[in-house]
Design an enzyme around this catalytic site. Structure first.
Site, PDB file in Angstrom:
ATOM      1  N   HIS A   1      17.217 -18.983  14.141  1.00 54.03           N
ATOM      2  CA  HIS A   1      16.347 -17.973  14.730  1.00 54.03           C
ATOM      3  C   HIS A   1      16.021 -16.864  13.727  1.00 54.03           C
ATOM      4  O   HIS A   1      14.890 -16.389  13.641  1.00 54.03           O
ATOM      5  CB  HIS A   1      17.049 -17.411  15.980  1.00 54.03           C
TER       6      HIS A   1
ATOM      7  N   GLU B   1      13.443 -18.103  11.407  1.00 52.59           N
ATOM      8  CA  GLU B   1      12.135 -18.081  12.076  1.00 52.59           C
ATOM      9  C   GLU B   1      11.477 -16.699  11.917  1.00 52.59           C
ATOM     10  O   GLU B   1      10.302 -16.592  11.546  1.00 52.59           O
ATOM     11  CB  GLU B   1      12.327 -18.434  13.556  1.00 52.59           C
ATOM     12  N   HIS B   2      12.250 -15.635  12.163  1.00 49.39           N
ATOM     13  CA  HIS B   2      11.710 -14.279  11.990  1.00 49.39           C
ATOM     14  C   HIS B   2      11.246 -14.054  10.553  1.00 49.39           C
ATOM     15  O   HIS B   2      10.172 -13.519  10.300  1.00 49.39           O
ATOM     16  CB  HIS B   2      12.800 -13.238  12.305  1.00 49.39           C
TER      17      HIS B   2
ATOM     18  N   GLU C   1      16.874  -7.397  19.875  1.00 48.33           N
ATOM     19  CA  GLU C   1      16.485  -8.575  20.664  1.00 48.33           C
ATOM     20  C   GLU C   1      17.714  -9.093  21.429  1.00 48.33           C
ATOM     21  O   GLU C   1      17.638  -9.414  22.618  1.00 48.33           O
ATOM     22  CB  GLU C   1      15.924  -9.664  19.736  1.00 48.33           C
TER      23      GLU C   1
END
Lengths: 430, 427
Positions: A67, A70-71, A142
Site C-alpha cells: 500500500h 502504491e502511494h 489514513e
C-alpha cells in the site's frame, strides 16, 4: 490480437499478450462518454515474504508496504502524477487489496495520452528517502481514519480471529508503527520483484477503438526495456484449517454493538471454473437463507437480533478464503449463537428446485446490473483473470448450476472448528 | 453527448420523464416525492420508506414479497429521503434487467412496474393504519439508525456542523428523523401522513434505458396515475443568511482522528449566472487532488489523508472536510483558511483555471454515463427552473474566467469552524 465474443450480453473483448509478458484486454463501449483504464499487478498486502529478484535469500518486508508503494508511485522526482492526469482532464486513483495493487483513471477526452500516462508512471518508479519520510504522516492519518470506523474494525477483527499466521490477518495499510520501518530500498525490492510486466494486466474499457489502442500499447511496451520475466518466489506460512480464536472482541466508543460470525474457507487453492462455482454457490446459498427473502433473515430480524445493517459476503482468492456475516445488533451473544446454529443447520436443509431457480434468476439479474459499470467489468475481469476465471463465463456457469450442486457444496462447507465470532462492544457495557 | 433529449409529459397526478438510452442493460425507474422541509412530519418521512418496502396488500407476507422481486431476475427496489435545499424528497428507485438480454420471454418490466405500483399505492393496511407489527419493528430499526449516526464520525461531524451553522434554518433538520418523535407515531398516524404525502407531494417519474416511448407511457399510465392529485409544486425557496460573526465550535468524543469541518456560505445557487464560476472555484479550492486543499494540507504538510471541499447547490453552502491529528488542529485550520485567502487574492494561474474546467466537464460527462446520475442532474435542473442541455452547460463552464472565480471567492463568507476531537488535547 485475439477477439473474445460473448453473444448473449453483446460484448467483445480484445486481448493480446505483449512480448514482455504484459496481458492487455480492451472492451469497446462507443455509446459511453467515458473510458476507464486499470493497470493491475498481481501483488498485494499478503505478499510479504519473497525472494527479491537477483537474490537468493527470502526476505520479510514491513507490514503495509504494498500500500505504501502504491502511494509513492504517484510521486516522481519533479512532479506528482495526479497533476499529469489533471492536465489531461482525467481523474486518477489507485487501491491495494490483499492480492492486488491497481492504478486507474477515468477520462472523457485525450484517451490515448491518458493510457500512455498510466503505463509510463507505473513503469517508472522514483523513490527517495525524503519522500518516503513525508508519506508516513499521510498514511498514519489514513490508518487513524480506519481505526475510528467500527465497520472496518469488525471486518478486520474477524479475519484476525480466523487466521493464525497468514498475512491476510495484517491490515492492508499496516500499522502506524510498522510503516515507520519502510525504506526506499524496501520499495525498490518490492517494485522490481512484483511490477514486471509479466505479473501485470492492463484493462481499458469505454469509448475506444481497439485496433488503434492495441497498437499504441504495443509500441509503448516495445520501446521499453525489461529484464527477462522472472519467476516470482513468494512464501506463505503454514496455516491450520481451524480458526485462531473462536471468540474475540474489542471495545470501541460505539452506540450499538457489532457482531460478526466468520467462516474460514478451506477451499483455498481453487482456480478456474471450480473457484467460480464455489463462489457462486456459497453466495446463492447465503442469499437464499440470509437475504431479506430468507427464512433465517426473517427470524433474526423479527427477534430483533439484527437490523438493516446485516450483511454477508464470501471472498475466495489465491491463498485464502472467508465468509463473514453480521452487523449491528442489540443482542450480540444471542445473535452470534443463533447465526452459528443456523450455519450448522444449512447442511440439514435442502433447497427446492423452484427456489433454486429463483436464486439463479436473482444472480443473473445482479450480474447484468453490474455490467452497466465499466469499472466493474474491468476490475472483476482482471481479478478473475489472475485466478484463471473468465468473467463472462459467469452467466453460463450460473445457468448450469442445480439444487443438487448446492446440496453437495453444503455437505463439505462449514465445520465448527472453522467458525469465529467477533464483537465490537460499546464502552459503557464494560 | 450522445444522450437523446428527455421527453417530458404532464400526466394525471405526475410528470413523466422518458430518457431513451442504449448505454444500459437494465431499465431504471425512479419516482420522486417532494414537499417543503419541515420539522413536522420529518420522522414520518424517514420511517415511510422502511415500512412501504416490507409488504403490500397483494403480497402481505414479507418474504413472499421479497421473493417476487427475486423472481423478476433480481429486480431491486430501494428508497431513501434526502434534502434538496430546503425541500424534502423521497425517492423510490427500481432497476430491472432489460428483457432483450434474457433467454426468457416473460414480461419482466410490466410485472416489476406492477409491484412498484403496489408499493406506492397499495401498501399492507389493517383497519385505518399500516400493519402494526411492521410499523413497530421499523420504528425500532429507525431508532437504532438515529442513535448510530454517531458511529460514523465523518457523517456525524457533518451533521453537527449543520446543527451549529444552520441552527434556525430548516436545512439543519435531520433527514433520518428524531428519536423523540418515534414513540408517538402509530400505524394510524403514519398511514395518515402517507395518504397526505401521496396526495399532495409533487411527483416526478423518470424512466431510463433502451425503451420505447409509447410502450412505456402505456405502462406508466396504468401504474403511476394519481386520480386525486393535481400535482402542485409548493416549492420552499431556501433562505440564505448573512454571516455576522464566525462561529468556532470544538466538541469532544473518544476518537483517534479529529474531524475538521468548515462551513461557508456561497450565496450562489443552481441556475444563478455565476453558478459556473462556483464550480470552477470549488475545483481549484478543494474538489480534486490537484486542488489547493489537497496539495497543501496533505501533500505539502502531511497533516491529513483527505482534505477536500464540496458545495450544496440549492442552499448555497460550501463545506470543507478533513481528518487530522487532534494536536494539529490549529495548523490545519490556518492552512485551510489561508487557501481561501489565496483564492480571494487570485493566487492561481489561467492555466489552472483551464485545467479545472476540463476536470469539471469530465466529471459532468462521467455523471451522464450513469443512469441515476442523469436523473439527478435533470431533477436538479427542473427544481431550479434552469433546464438546459448538457452541451449548453459545458459551454457556460468554458466561458468562466479567472476574474469570475476571484469574484466568486470574494462572495463566499466563512460561517462556522467545527472540530470534533479527542477527549484530551487538540486545542
Amino acid at each position: 490480437m485475439e477477439e473474445l465474443v460473448y453473444d448473449q450480453i453483446n460484448e467483445t473483448v480484445y486481448t493480446e499478450t505483449m512480448d514482455n509478458g504484459l496481458k492487455v484486454f480492451l472492451l469497446a463501449k462507443p455509446e459511453m462518454a467515458k473510458t476507464f483504464g486499470i493497470f493491475t499487478t498481481n501483488y498485494g498486502s499478503i505478499d510479504q515474504t519473497f525472494t527479491p529478484i537477483g537474490q537468493d535469500e527470502k526476505v520479510t518486508v514491513p507490514e503495509g508496504i504494498a500500500h505504501f508503494l502504491e502511494h509513492k508511485l504517484f510521486e516522481k522526482e519533479d512532479r506528482d502524477v495526479f497533476q499529469d492526469f489533471t492536465k489531461l482532464g482525467a481523474s486518477a486513483n489507485a487501491f491495494t487489496s490483499f492480492t492486488k495493487t491497481a492504478y486507474l483513471f477515468t477520462a472523457t477526452s485525450q484517451i490515448e495520452k491518458n493510457v500512455e500516462t498510466l503505463l509510463n508512471f507505473v513503469q517508472d518508479p522514483y523513490f527517495s528517502e525524503e519522500s518516503v519520510e513525508k508519506e508516513k504522516g499521510i498514511i498514519a492519518q489514513e490508518i487513524r481514519m480506519y481505526d475510528d470506523q467500527p465497520d472496518w474494525r469488525s471486518f478486520f477483527g474477524t479475519i484476525q480471529s480466523l487466521y493464525h499466521h497468514h498475512p491476510v490477518k495484517v491490515d492492508i495499510a499496516g500499522t502506524v508503527d510498522s510503516i515507520q520501518n519502510i525504506t526506499k530500498d524496501d520499495l525498490y525490492a518490492c517494485y522490481e520483484t512484483f511490477y514486471h510486466p509479466s505479473n501485470m494486466v492492463l484493462f481499458v474499457a469505454g469509448n475506444i477503438e481497439p485496433e488503434a489502442m492495441m497498437k499504441q500499447i504495443r509500441e509503448n511496451q516495445d520501446s521499453k526495456e525489461f529484464p527477462a520475466a522472472p519467476e516470482i518466489n513468494r512464501s506463505y506460512p503454514d496455516e491450520p484449517t481451524e480458526v485462531a480464536k473462536a471468540n474475540n472482541s474489542i471495545t470501541m466508543p460505539v452506540t450499538t454493538a457489532k457482531a460478526m460470525v466468520g467462516v474460514k474457507e478451506k477451499v483455498t487453492h481453487l482456480t478456474g471454473k471450480e473457484l467460480l462455482r464455489a463462489e457462486l454457490l456459497s453466495s446463492m446459498i447465503l442469499d437464499y437463507y440470509f437475504s431479506k427473502s430468507g427464512a433465517f433473515y426473517e427470524e433474526l430480524y423479527r427477534s430483533d437480533l439484527i437490523d438493516d445493517s446485516f450483511q454477508f459476503e464470501t471472498e475466495l482468492d489465491r491463498q485464502f478464503g472467508f465468509t463473514i456475516l453480521g452487523g449491528d445488533t442489540r443482542k450480540p451473544e444471542e445473535m452470534t449463537k443463533r447465526v452459528k446454529e443456523m450455519l450448522h443447520e444449512l447442511k440439514e436443509n435442502s433447497i427446492s428446485d423452484e427456489d433454486f431457480t429463483r436464486m439463479k434468476r436473482k444472480k443473473i439479474g445482479q450480474f447484468m446490473r453490474a455490467l452497466n459499470s465499466l469499472e466493474f467489468i474491468a476490475n472483476q475481469f482482471t481479478h478473475y483473470h489472475t485466478l484463471g476465471v473468465d468473467l463472462f463465463d459467469v452467466l453460463p456457469v450460473i445457468e448450469s448450476l442445480t439444487s443438487k450442486d448446492a446440496e453437495e457444496y453444503l455437505q463439505n462447507w462449514i465445520n465448527e472448528e472453522a467458525i469465529s465470532v467477533f464483537q465490537v462492544k460499546p464502552q459503557e457495557n464494560e | 453527448m450522445k444522450i437523446k433529449e428527455e421527453v417530458l409529459l404532464e400526466k394525471q397526478g405526475y410528470r413523466l420523464h422518458i430518457l431513451p438510452s442504449k448505454k444500459y442493460k437494465t431499465i431504471s425507474i425512479v419516482a420522486k416525492f417532494k414537499t417543503p422541509l419541515r420539522r413536522e412530519g420529518i420522522t414520518e418521512r424517514a420511517l415511510l420508506p422502511h415500512v412501504l418496502q416490507k409488504a403490500t396488500n397483494n403480497h402481505p407476507n414479507v418474504r413472499e414479497f421479497q421473493s417476487s422481486f427475486e423472481n423478476l431476475y433480481g429486480t431491486v427496489l430501494s428508497s431513501d429521503g434526502t434534502k434538496k435545499g430546503e425541500n424534502h424528497v423521497i425517492s423510490f428507485r427500481m432497476e430491472v434487467v432489460n428483457e432483450a438480454y434474457l433467454n426468457d420471454q416473460e414480461p419482466i418490466l410490466e410485472e416489476a412496474l406492477k409491484l412498484f405500483n403496489e408499493v406506492l399505492y397499495a401498501p399492507k393496511v389493517e383497519g385505518e393504519g399500516f400493519d402494526s407489527s411492521i410499523v413497530e419493528r421499523e420504528k425500532q430499526t429507525l431508532e437504532q439508525k438515529i442513535t448510530s449516526v454517531k458511529d460514523d464520525k465523518m457523517s456525524y461531524a457533518n451533521m453537527r456542523l449543520m446543527d451549529h451553522m444552520c441552527k434556525d434554518e430548516p436545512y439543519s433538520l435531520h433527514v433520518s428523523g428524531y428519536q423523540d418523535d418515534i414513540s408517538s407515531i402509530t400505524p394510524e398516524s403514519l398511514y395518515n401522513y402517507y395518504r397526505s404525502m401521496i396526495k399532495n407531494d409533487l411527483l416526478d417519474v423518470y424512466v431510463i434505458g433502451d425503451i420505447d416511448q409509447t410502450e412505456i407511457e402505456k405502462m406508466t399510465d396504468k401504474y403511476f396515475i394519481r386520480e386525486n392529485s393535481s400535482n402542485q409544486d409548493n416549492d420552499q425557496v431556501s433562505t440564505s443568511k448573512d454571516v455576522k460573526e464566525v462561529n468556532e465550535v470544538v466538541e469532544r468524543e473518544e476518537v483517534n482522528q479529529g474531524k475538521l469541518h468548515i462551513g461557508y456560505r456561497t450565496y450562489t445557487k443552481f441556475g444563478d449566472p455565476d453558478y459556473y464560476a462556483l464550480q470552477i472555484f470549488n475545483g481549484l479550492f478543494g474538489g480534486f487532488p490537484s486542488s489547493k486543499l489537497f496539495m497543501n494540507v496533505r501533500e505539502k504538510h502531511s497533516l491529513a489523508y483527505y482534505a477536500a471541499s464540496r458545495f450544496e447547490s440549492h442552499k448555497g453552502l460550501l463545506l470543507v472536510f478533513s481528518g487530522v491529528d487532534p494536536k494539529d488542529y490549529k495548523q490545519a485550520k490556518s492552512i485551510i483558511l489561508e487557501q481561501m485567502d489565496a483564492m480571494q487574492n487570485g493566487d492561481f494561474t489561467e492555466e489552472q483555471v483551464e485545467e479545472t474546467k476540463e476536470q469539471v466537464i469530465h466529471q459532468l460527462q462521467e455523471t451522464m454515463d450513469n443512469a441515476n446520475g442523469i436523473i439527478e442532474v435533470l431533477y436538479h435542473q427542473m427544481l431550479s427552473g434552469a433546464e438546459m442541455p448538457v452541451n449548453d452547460l459545458i459551454e457556460h463552464i468554458r466561458k468562466v474566467t479567472k476574474q469570475d472565480v476571484v469574484a466568486m471567492a470574494n462572495k463566499i463568507k466563512l460561517d462556522t469552524i467545527y472540530f470534533l476531537t479527542s477527549l484530551e488535547g487538540g486545542e
